[in-house]
Write a protein that holds these residues in place. Structure first.
Motif, PDB file in Angstrom:
ATOM      1  N   PRO A  10       0.827  -1.199   0.000  1.00 52.19           N
ATOM      2  CA  PRO A  10       0.000   0.000   0.000  1.00 52.19           C
ATOM      3  C   PRO A  10       0.863   1.251   0.000  1.00 52.19           C
ATOM      4  O   PRO A  10       0.483   2.283  -0.520  1.00 52.19           O
ATOM      5  N   ARG A  13       1.683   2.184  -3.531  1.00 52.08           N
ATOM      6  CA  ARG A  13       0.526   2.760  -4.206  1.00 52.08           C
ATOM      7  C   ARG A  13       0.256   4.178  -3.730  1.00 52.08           C
ATOM      8  O   ARG A  13       0.051   5.084  -4.513  1.00 52.08           O
ATOM      9  N   SER A  67     -12.962   8.753   0.353  1.00 53.31           N
ATOM     10  CA  SER A  67     -13.562   7.418   0.487  1.00 53.31           C
ATOM     11  C   SER A  67     -12.540   6.314   0.735  1.00 53.31           C
ATOM     12  O   SER A  67     -12.902   5.165   0.924  1.00 53.31           O
ATOM     13  N   ASP A  68     -11.260   6.656   0.732  1.00 54.74           N
ATOM     14  CA  ASP A  68     -10.276   5.629   1.084  1.00 54.74           C
ATOM     15  C   ASP A  68      -9.985   5.625   2.585  1.00 54.74           C
ATOM     16  O   ASP A  68      -9.235   4.793   3.075  1.00 54.74           O
ATOM     17  N   ARG A  72     -10.506  -1.319   7.364  1.00 59.27           N
ATOM     18  CA  ARG A  72     -10.087  -2.430   6.493  1.00 59.27           C
ATOM     19  C   ARG A  72      -9.827  -3.658   7.349  1.00 59.27           C
ATOM     20  O   ARG A  72      -9.424  -3.527   8.491  1.00 59.27           O
ATOM     21  N   HIS A  91      -3.865   6.140  10.188  1.00 56.90           N
ATOM     22  CA  HIS A  91      -2.851   6.833   9.388  1.00 56.90           C
ATOM     23  C   HIS A  91      -3.425   8.074   8.712  1.00 56.90           C
ATOM     24  O   HIS A  91      -2.680   8.960   8.314  1.00 56.90           O
ATOM     25  N   LEU A 165       2.902  -6.462   9.046  1.00 56.84           N
ATOM     26  CA  LEU A 165       1.909  -5.730   8.259  1.00 56.84           C
ATOM     27  C   LEU A 165       2.403  -4.317   7.994  1.00 56.84           C
ATOM     28  O   LEU A 165       2.916  -3.641   8.879  1.00 56.84           O
ATOM     29  N   ASN A 166       2.195  -3.884   6.772  1.00 56.48           N
ATOM     30  CA  ASN A 166       2.810  -2.638   6.352  1.00 56.48           C
ATOM     31  C   ASN A 166       1.832  -1.473   6.379  1.00 56.48           C
ATOM     32  O   ASN A 166       1.316  -1.058   5.353  1.00 56.48           O
ATOM     33  N   GLY A 167       1.587  -0.947   7.548  1.00 57.66           N
ATOM     34  CA  GLY A 167       0.699   0.205   7.667  1.00 57.66           C
ATOM     35  C   GLY A 167       0.260   0.371   9.106  1.00 57.66           C
ATOM     36  O   GLY A 167      -0.032  -0.618   9.780  1.00 57.66           O
ATOM     37  N   GLN A 169      -2.455   1.468  10.143  1.00 52.63           N
ATOM     38  CA  GLN A 169      -3.830   0.981  10.273  1.00 52.63           C
ATOM     39  C   GLN A 169      -3.841  -0.480  10.703  1.00 52.63           C
ATOM     40  O   GLN A 169      -4.630  -0.875  11.556  1.00 52.63           O
ATOM     41  N   PHE A 170      -2.954  -1.274  10.105  1.00 54.22           N
ATOM     42  CA  PHE A 170      -2.960  -2.712  10.363  1.00 54.22           C
ATOM     43  C   PHE A 170      -2.158  -3.086  11.607  1.00 54.22           C
ATOM     44  O   PHE A 170      -2.476  -4.046  12.293  1.00 54.22           O
ATOM     45  N   GLN A 310       1.277   3.825   4.900  1.00 51.97           N
ATOM     46  CA  GLN A 310       0.116   4.241   4.103  1.00 51.97           C
ATOM     47  C   GLN A 310       0.051   5.759   3.946  1.00 51.97           C
ATOM     48  O   GLN A 310      -0.856   6.266   3.292  1.00 51.97           O
ATOM     49  N   GLU A 421       8.258   2.031   5.393  1.00 56.19           N
ATOM     50  CA  GLU A 421       8.044   0.586   5.542  1.00 56.19           C
ATOM     51  C   GLU A 421       8.144   0.197   7.010  1.00 56.19           C
ATOM     52  O   GLU A 421       8.922   0.770   7.772  1.00 56.19           O
ATOM     53  N   ASN A 422       7.346  -0.786   7.384  1.00 55.80           N
ATOM     54  CA  ASN A 422       7.378  -1.340   8.737  1.00 55.80           C
ATOM     55  C   ASN A 422       8.620  -2.216   8.872  1.00 55.80           C
ATOM     56  O   ASN A 422       8.766  -3.198   8.143  1.00 55.80           O
TER      57      ASN A 422
ATOM     58  N   ALA B 202       8.793  -5.677   6.812  1.00 57.38           N
ATOM     59  CA  ALA B 202       7.449  -6.204   6.543  1.00 57.38           C
ATOM     60  C   ALA B 202       7.288  -6.580   5.076  1.00 57.38           C
ATOM     61  O   ALA B 202       6.568  -7.500   4.736  1.00 57.38           O
ATOM     62  N   VAL B 207       2.267  -9.363   3.313  1.00 58.75           N
ATOM     63  CA  VAL B 207       0.956  -9.924   3.650  1.00 58.75           C
ATOM     64  C   VAL B 207      -0.072  -8.828   3.903  1.00 58.75           C
ATOM     65  O   VAL B 207      -1.148  -9.070   4.422  1.00 58.75           O
ATOM     66  N   THR B 208       0.300  -7.576   3.550  1.00 54.43           N
ATOM     67  CA  THR B 208      -0.602  -6.472   3.814  1.00 54.43           C
ATOM     68  C   THR B 208      -1.673  -6.396   2.727  1.00 54.43           C
ATOM     69  O   THR B 208      -1.340  -6.468   1.546  1.00 54.43           O
ATOM     70  N   PRO B 209      -2.939  -6.262   3.119  1.00 55.09           N
ATOM     71  CA  PRO B 209      -3.987  -6.137   2.093  1.00 55.09           C
ATOM     72  C   PRO B 209      -3.770  -4.914   1.220  1.00 55.09           C
ATOM     73  O   PRO B 209      -3.286  -3.889   1.707  1.00 55.09           O
ATOM     74  N   GLU B 211      -4.869  -1.658  -0.882  1.00 50.59           N
ATOM     75  CA  GLU B 211      -5.925  -0.668  -0.697  1.00 50.59           C
ATOM     76  C   GLU B 211      -6.431  -0.166  -2.037  1.00 50.59           C
ATOM     77  O   GLU B 211      -5.678  -0.016  -2.974  1.00 50.59           O
ATOM     78  N   GLU B 212      -7.700   0.144  -2.015  1.00 52.55           N
ATOM     79  CA  GLU B 212      -8.286   0.799  -3.167  1.00 52.55           C
ATOM     80  C   GLU B 212      -8.002   2.279  -2.963  1.00 52.55           C
ATOM     81  O   GLU B 212      -8.201   2.788  -1.877  1.00 52.55           O
ATOM     82  N   ASP B 213      -7.497   2.972  -3.971  1.00 48.75           N
ATOM     83  CA  ASP B 213      -7.216   4.378  -3.686  1.00 48.75           C
ATOM     84  C   ASP B 213      -8.453   5.254  -3.852  1.00 48.75           C
ATOM     85  O   ASP B 213      -9.453   4.845  -4.426  1.00 48.75           O
ATOM     86  N   ALA B 214      -8.350   6.457  -3.303  1.00 49.11           N
ATOM     87  CA  ALA B 214      -9.516   7.336  -3.218  1.00 49.11           C
ATOM     88  C   ALA B 214     -10.075   7.672  -4.595  1.00 49.11           C
ATOM     89  O   ALA B 214     -11.279   7.697  -4.792  1.00 49.11           O
ATOM     90  N   ALA B 217     -12.052   4.850  -6.016  1.00 51.40           N
ATOM     91  CA  ALA B 217     -13.283   4.711  -5.244  1.00 51.40           C
ATOM     92  C   ALA B 217     -14.248   5.844  -5.580  1.00 51.40           C
ATOM     93  O   ALA B 217     -15.449   5.639  -5.723  1.00 51.40           O
ATOM     94  N   GLN B 221     -17.966   5.710  -7.197  1.00 47.23           N
ATOM     95  CA  GLN B 221     -19.138   6.313  -6.560  1.00 47.23           C
ATOM     96  C   GLN B 221     -19.889   7.225  -7.514  1.00 47.23           C
ATOM     97  O   GLN B 221     -21.107   7.243  -7.530  1.00 47.23           O
TER      98      GLN B 221
END
Lengths: 426, 355
Positions: A10, A13, A67-68, A72, A91, A165-167, A169-170, A310, A421-422, B202, B207-209, B211-214, B217, B221
């Motif tokens: 993430p 991204r 909306s992001d 999660r 985050h 986990l990299n964030g 949030q997680f 993130q 990065e974590n 990490a 293993v981190t899910p 994300e859909e970016d804004a 999304a 919408q």
């Protein structure tokens, strides 16, 4: 733990997205020198036409651009979403109050819909009067307001064995912080009368929820009479169903599993029940195979929420806001230190407001970033003098199998590019 | 008006309570709980067995009950399936990496098992077992853990005879003594260590899910119509039952999608669906019963399949309303949908799913 999820980082991204925005800004700046920023020099649609009328959204949600900023989950953690957990997007938040709509959820049998009209609260056991209250009854007792954090005992639990986990949030998102309105649990217990219970020192209450998991926990009477509340409002409005509508228990500073949602029964007892969630779960196994039980308090802890994986740095060198959250189940946060070199040197961060007991505290460190890589850490201290330990310190006492109560210092490796990065450091 | 009447009723009840309670509390709120009410909710069982109802169950009956009610998640021998909890095994692993914590290896009190099975299980159909059935299921769990023989009968009288292996494996929270002093030293600010090295990343695990970016999304919408259109051809490309698709009410399908949340724990549907605890449900409407490859069906479904049963509307409705009436030995622990409207919505939704 089986790892079945593979995905793009993430951080990468978020970073690419941020970088694209920055590039756009640069191009605009170039054009601006000649003709000016079109966002300023040209009349934009929103400056000419209408926006939405009132009542467009009788109950508003965040604008679509945000909306992001959502809860999660990590699919591989649990078998399904009914008995599962998700994570608060810490985050992307600031301040200390967590909006209910993105405050993490943990259910053992799903979030039920229990109407106020169908709500009953029973008090039984060693009380002078076994009573039933309706929701309307509860609203007639004197009310209290309290801001408290709720942290799941398993927050950061996936990180015991190593950075995973990299964030933020997680790694740290099983937490939220709300302003609760409700009735002091002491008031309710006194309404039922505690004379019959005799000496309260060795007495307990057993509290249980109305959902199918029948989640129940034993709480020593001393805590029950101290600062617990039966809350029906959070952040000014009714609790969300995922947080226990219409009434949940607030147990300040203690692990989230004890904050019984949809609370339907309080039993005054002379011993703990030793329910599933206080024996087989929420107990901390040490290296020699013995396990700690009744580990209720959440010790002092903190995390840098931005920059973080993130929430990378996308603006290059220069002024940078480093920010994060700190909390302690043993009282108020007194101080937070931040290290940029993995713990060699530390600087005291600025608290946005003096720490409050068992509530989140926001900290900031405003720096002039020279663009070099950082190993960012934060370290909380509470009013008891307790200093948040390193992962090495915790492992030395507890080993690797504790799962719960991991309050170690977290490290983010912020690279020259601004990505984070974590990591774990020596 | 209704609300007003409700409030009036509440006031009447409250007044009655005050009138009847000889010694009211400081605020005189609430009413006395009746003994039946307390009995209905006061179900917890303590380590000393207090709270246990009179009853008994044996391992053999427990085996059958476990297969019917528990095995779909916990495995036929309580060994667990997938990510669902394992209830047996793990003895002597507590001091290993990733210890296996089960009733046999970890749980210190038998009361906890009985209480949990009684109040919180089966998952999705809690409090449906009788006291004798709970005794039998718990007896079987003990047998699966080699803690009792196959002729064992668990009852309120034999309850305390069972020895739990990890009964002495717990200590009361000692952080105040073992940790707080060493974690309360004055914090170092300068030259706290000579070298700092990254020892783990990490990203190595990854293993981190994702994300859909804004922006994506937001686009989704703001353009829901075009998205629906784009997906429509795929959804409306049925091979077996071509007529039904066009007749589906989109509102009903959407309603069914909501109801399907109850099923998601065990069933997958849609693109890439796989067999989980329950079989995948793609194209179930109109399909022959019990024909998903790779799924281990219960005896009932094997029989229905042999008889050539088909999942038509009537069969789906009957099974969804009362699974165990339609297929007595089904491993599905779900009790059934109570509302006819939910059943209709669910069938519409299942039909809307491409085969």
């Amino acid at each position: 733990m089986t790892v079945s999820f593979k995905g793009k980082s993430p951080s990468r991204r978020a970073f690419l997205k941020g970088a694209a925005t920055a590039a756009g800004a640069l191009a605009t700046a170039g054009a601006a020198r000649a003709a000016g920023d079109p966002l300023i020099t040209e009349v934009q649609p929103w400056a000419s036409g209408f926006g939405d009328g009132v009542d467009e959204t009788p109950y508003g949600l965040p604008i679509k651009f945000e909306s992001d900023v959502v809860r999660r989950n990590v699919e591989w953690l649990t078998a399904d979403t009914i008995s599962s957990i998700n994570f608060t997007p810490i985050h992307a938040l600031d301040g200390t109050i967590t909006p209910q709509g993105c405050a993490f959820e943990r259910h053992h049998s799903g979030a039920i819909e229990l109407a106020k009209e169908d709500y009953r609260l029973m008090i039984n056991g060693l009380v002078d009067r076994e009573l039933i209250f309706t929701y309307a009854d509860l609203e007639r007792f004197p009310r209290v307001n309290q801001v408290n954090f709720l942290e799941c005992a398993a927050n950061t639990g996936m990180e015991w064995a190593g950075a995973q986990l990299n964030g933020a949030q997680f790694t740290h998102g099983m937490i939220h912080n709300m302003e609760y309105s409700g009735v002091s649990l002491r008031t309710i217990l006194e309404e039922a009368g505690l004379t019959k219970a005799g000496d309260l020192k060795d007495k307990w209450i057993y509290v249980e929820g109305a959902d199918a998991s029948s989640n129940g926990r034993s709480i020593p009477m001393e805590k029950a009479l101290d600062d617990c509340i039966l809350a029906f409002k959070a952040n000014g409005e009714a609790l969300r169903k995922e947080h226990g509508y219409p009434v949940r228990l607030v147990v300040p500073g203690w692990e989230g599993n004890m904050w019984i949602k949809w609370i339907r029964r309080i039993e005054v007892t002379d011993a703990p029940v030793e329910s599933r969630e206080e024996t087989s779960k929420y107990t901390d196994t040490l290296a020699d195979g013995t396990s700690r039980k009744w580990t209720w308090v959440m010790d002092a802890k903190s995390v840098v929420t931005s920059p973080s994986p993130q929430s990378p740095i996308t603006h290059g060198k220069g002024p940078l806001v480093i920010t994060g959250l700190a909390w302690s189940g043993n009282g108020a946060i007194k101080r937070v230190d931040v290290s940029r070199d993995g713990g060699k040197t530390w600087a005291e961060a600025r608290l946005a407001a003096p720490g409050q007991k068992m509530a989140l505290t926001r900290f900031y460190l405003d720096i002039d970033w020279d663009g070099s890589e950082m190993l960012l850490q934060s370290r909380a201290m509470d009013e008891t003098g307790y200093v948040q330990p390193t992962k090495t310190q915790l492992r030395a006492v507890r080993g690797l199998n504790s799962i719960y109560h991991n309050n170690c210092i977290q490290t983010w490796w912020v690279k020259e590019s601004g990505e984070a990065e974590n990591v774990e450091v020596s | 008006m209704l609300k007003y009447l409700n409030s009036l009723t509440a006031i009447t009840l409250a007044t009655m309570a005050i009138a009847t309670a000889a010694d009211a509390g400081p605020f005189g709120l609430g009413r006395a709980a009746t003994s039946d009410e307390v009995a209905a909710w006061n179900l917890d069982v303590r380590p000393d067995g207090s709270g246990l109802p009179v009853g008994a169950g044996n391992v053999e009956d427990g085996d059958v009950l476990f297969a019917d009610n528990c095995a779909s998640c916990h495995g036929d021998f309580a060994e667990g399936r997938g990510n669902w909890p394992k209830l047996a095994g793990g003895v002597d692993t507590l001091d290993h990496d990733d210890p296996l914590k089960t009733v046999g290896s970890y749980w210190p009190y038998l009361s906890t098992t009985w209480d949990y099975v009684n109040r919180s299980m089966p998952f999705g159909n809690a409090q449906s077992l009788s006291a004798d059935e709970v005794y039998a299921v718990v007896a079987y769990i003990l047998y699966s853990n080699d803690m009792v023989e196959d002729d064992f009968i668990l009852s309120n009288e034999t309850f305390l005879d069972v020895e739990m292996r990890n009964a002495d494996g717990f200590i009361i929270d000692d952080r105040a003594e073992t940790e707080y002093a060493q974690f309360s030293a004055a914090p170092c600010m300068e030259n706290c260590k000579a070298e700092v090295e990254i020892t783990m990343r990490a990203l190595v695990l990854d293993v981190t899910p994702e994300e859909e970016d804004a922006e994506a999304a937001a686009q989704e919408q703001s353009a829901p119509v075009s998205k629906t259109k784009a997906e429509a051809p795929a959804a409306a490309a049925p091979v077996v039952v071509p007529v039904q698709e066009s007749a589906l009410d989109p509102g009903l399908v959407a309603e069914g999608a909501k109801v399907f949340k109850k099923c998601k724990a065990c069933h997958q549907v849609g693109e890439g669906a796989k067999n989980k605890t329950g079989p995948l449900l793609n194209g179930i409407a109109g399909r022959a019963v019990g024909t998903i490859e790779g799924f281990r069906y219960s005896k009932s479904f094997q029989e229905l399949s042999a008889e050539g049963a088909v999942w038509d509307d009537a069969a789906l409705a009957a099974f969804l309303a009362k699974p165990k009436a339609y297929a007595p030995k089904t491993k599905m622990s779900f009790a059934g949908l109570k509302k006819d409207s939910d059943i209709a919505a669910m069938i519409a939704y299942l039909k809307s799913v491409s085969p």
